[in-house]
Scaffold this motif. Structure first.
Motif, PDB file in Angstrom:
ATOM      1  N   GLY A  75      18.536  41.604 102.145  1.00  0.00           N
ATOM      2  CA  GLY A  75      19.136  43.178 101.979  1.00  0.00           C
ATOM      3  C   GLY A  75      20.886  42.445 102.162  1.00  0.00           C
ATOM      4  N   VAL A  76      21.717  42.088 103.079  1.00  0.00           N
ATOM      5  CA  VAL A  76      22.982  41.712 103.279  1.00  0.00           C
ATOM      6  C   VAL A  76      23.307  40.216 102.743  1.00  0.00           C
ATOM      7  N   ALA A  77      22.818  39.423 102.100  1.00  0.00           N
ATOM      8  CA  ALA A  77      23.320  38.060 101.286  1.00  0.00           C
ATOM      9  C   ALA A  77      23.068  39.240  99.836  1.00  0.00           C
ATOM     10  N   SER A  78      21.937  39.609  99.442  1.00  0.00           N
ATOM     11  CA  SER A  78      22.289  40.137  98.047  1.00  0.00           C
ATOM     12  C   SER A  78      23.387  41.138  97.408  1.00  0.00           C
ATOM     13  N   TYR A  79      23.836  41.699  98.958  1.00  0.00           N
ATOM     14  CA  TYR A  79      24.756  42.468  98.658  1.00  0.00           C
ATOM     15  C   TYR A  79      26.306  41.933  98.642  1.00  0.00           C
ATOM     16  N   VAL A  80      26.459  40.615  99.083  1.00  0.00           N
ATOM     17  CA  VAL A  80      27.588  39.427  99.032  1.00  0.00           C
ATOM     18  C   VAL A  80      26.952  38.733  97.683  1.00  0.00           C
ATOM     19  N   LEU A  81      25.960  38.237  97.359  1.00  0.00           N
ATOM     20  CA  LEU A  81      25.542  37.178  96.367  1.00  0.00           C
ATOM     21  C   LEU A  81      25.303  37.764  94.531  1.00  0.00           C
ATOM     22  N   LEU A  82      24.977  39.126  95.098  1.00  0.00           N
ATOM     23  CA  LEU A  82      24.370  39.033  93.741  1.00  0.00           C
ATOM     24  C   LEU A  82      25.666  40.439  93.473  1.00  0.00           C
ATOM     25  N   SER A  83      26.396  40.887  93.517  1.00  0.00           N
ATOM     26  CA  SER A  83      27.182  41.516  93.155  1.00  0.00           C
ATOM     27  C   SER A  83      27.918  42.054  91.531  1.00  0.00           C
ATOM     28  N   LYS A  84      27.800  40.628  90.702  1.00  0.00           N
ATOM     29  CA  LYS A  84      28.331  40.752  89.816  1.00  0.00           C
ATOM     30  C   LYS A  84      26.405  41.409  88.686  1.00  0.00           C
ATOM     31  N   GLN A  85      25.411  41.200  89.146  1.00  0.00           N
ATOM     32  CA  GLN A  85      25.115  41.836  89.136  1.00  0.00           C
ATOM     33  C   GLN A  85      24.518  42.930  89.254  1.00  0.00           C
ATOM     34  N   ARG A  86      24.163  43.516  90.660  1.00  0.00           N
ATOM     35  CA  ARG A  86      24.283  44.837  90.651  1.00  0.00           C
ATOM     36  C   ARG A  86      25.197  45.084  89.629  1.00  0.00           C
ATOM     37  N   ASP A  87      26.706  45.188  89.296  1.00  0.00           N
ATOM     38  CA  ASP A  87      28.332  45.910  89.265  1.00  0.00           C
ATOM     39  C   ASP A  87      27.128  46.092  87.193  1.00  0.00           C
ATOM     40  N   ALA A  88      26.263  44.893  87.126  1.00  0.00           N
ATOM     41  CA  ALA A  88      25.997  44.696  84.917  1.00  0.00           C
ATOM     42  C   ALA A  88      24.722  45.734  85.171  1.00  0.00           C
ATOM     43  N   MET A  89      24.033  46.326  86.364  1.00  0.00           N
ATOM     44  CA  MET A  89      22.844  46.804  86.322  1.00  0.00           C
ATOM     45  C   MET A  89      23.682  48.714  86.918  1.00  0.00           C
ATOM     46  N   SER A  90      24.810  48.669  87.199  1.00  0.00           N
ATOM     47  CA  SER A  90      25.022  49.889  87.707  1.00  0.00           C
ATOM     48  C   SER A  90      25.717  50.448  86.036  1.00  0.00           C
ATOM     49  N   ALA A  91      26.276  49.118  85.192  1.00  0.00           N
ATOM     50  CA  ALA A  91      27.086  49.765  84.664  1.00  0.00           C
ATOM     51  C   ALA A  91      25.570  50.341  83.834  1.00  0.00           C
ATOM     52  N   ARG A  92      24.863  49.972  83.173  1.00  0.00           N
ATOM     53  CA  ARG A  92      23.427  49.352  82.534  1.00  0.00           C
ATOM     54  C   ARG A  92      22.703  51.260  82.236  1.00  0.00           C
ATOM     55  N   ILE A  93      23.327  51.511  83.179  1.00  0.00           N
ATOM     56  CA  ILE A  93      22.237  52.388  84.180  1.00  0.00           C
ATOM     57  C   ILE A  93      23.311  53.515  84.168  1.00  0.00           C
TER      58      ILE A  93
END
Length: 72
Positions: free
Chosen positions: A42-60
């Motif tokens: 969870g901590v690693a994904s917060y740091v490593l997957l920020s671009k993917q999280r932003d893209a997912m958020s924009a899509r939703i």
């Protein structure tokens, strides 16, 4: 739907990698192994997957703001 799928699969993959590394390091208690894997991934994904999280958020957000027109 693609950004959501990419983010979800990345989170699952990160969890499995963390689980495998902790298991290889000799953590034998299954409950502790799973809990630590969730926390570390969870901590690693917060740091490593920020671009993917932003893209997912924009899509939703786009899907919510612009719903498909319904045919009558």
């Amino acid at each position: 739907m693609r950004p959501v799928l990419v983010y979800t699969m990345s989170r699952i993959g990160l969890f499995l990698v963390t689980l495998g590394v902790l298991w290889l390091l000799g953590l034998a208690n299954p409950l502790l192994l799973i809990i630590l894997s969730f926390v570390i991934s969870g901590v690693a994904s917060y740091v490593l997957l920020s671009k993917q999280r932003d893209a997912m958020s924009a899509r939703i957000s786009d899907k919510i703001d612009h719903p498909k027109p319904q045919g009558d």
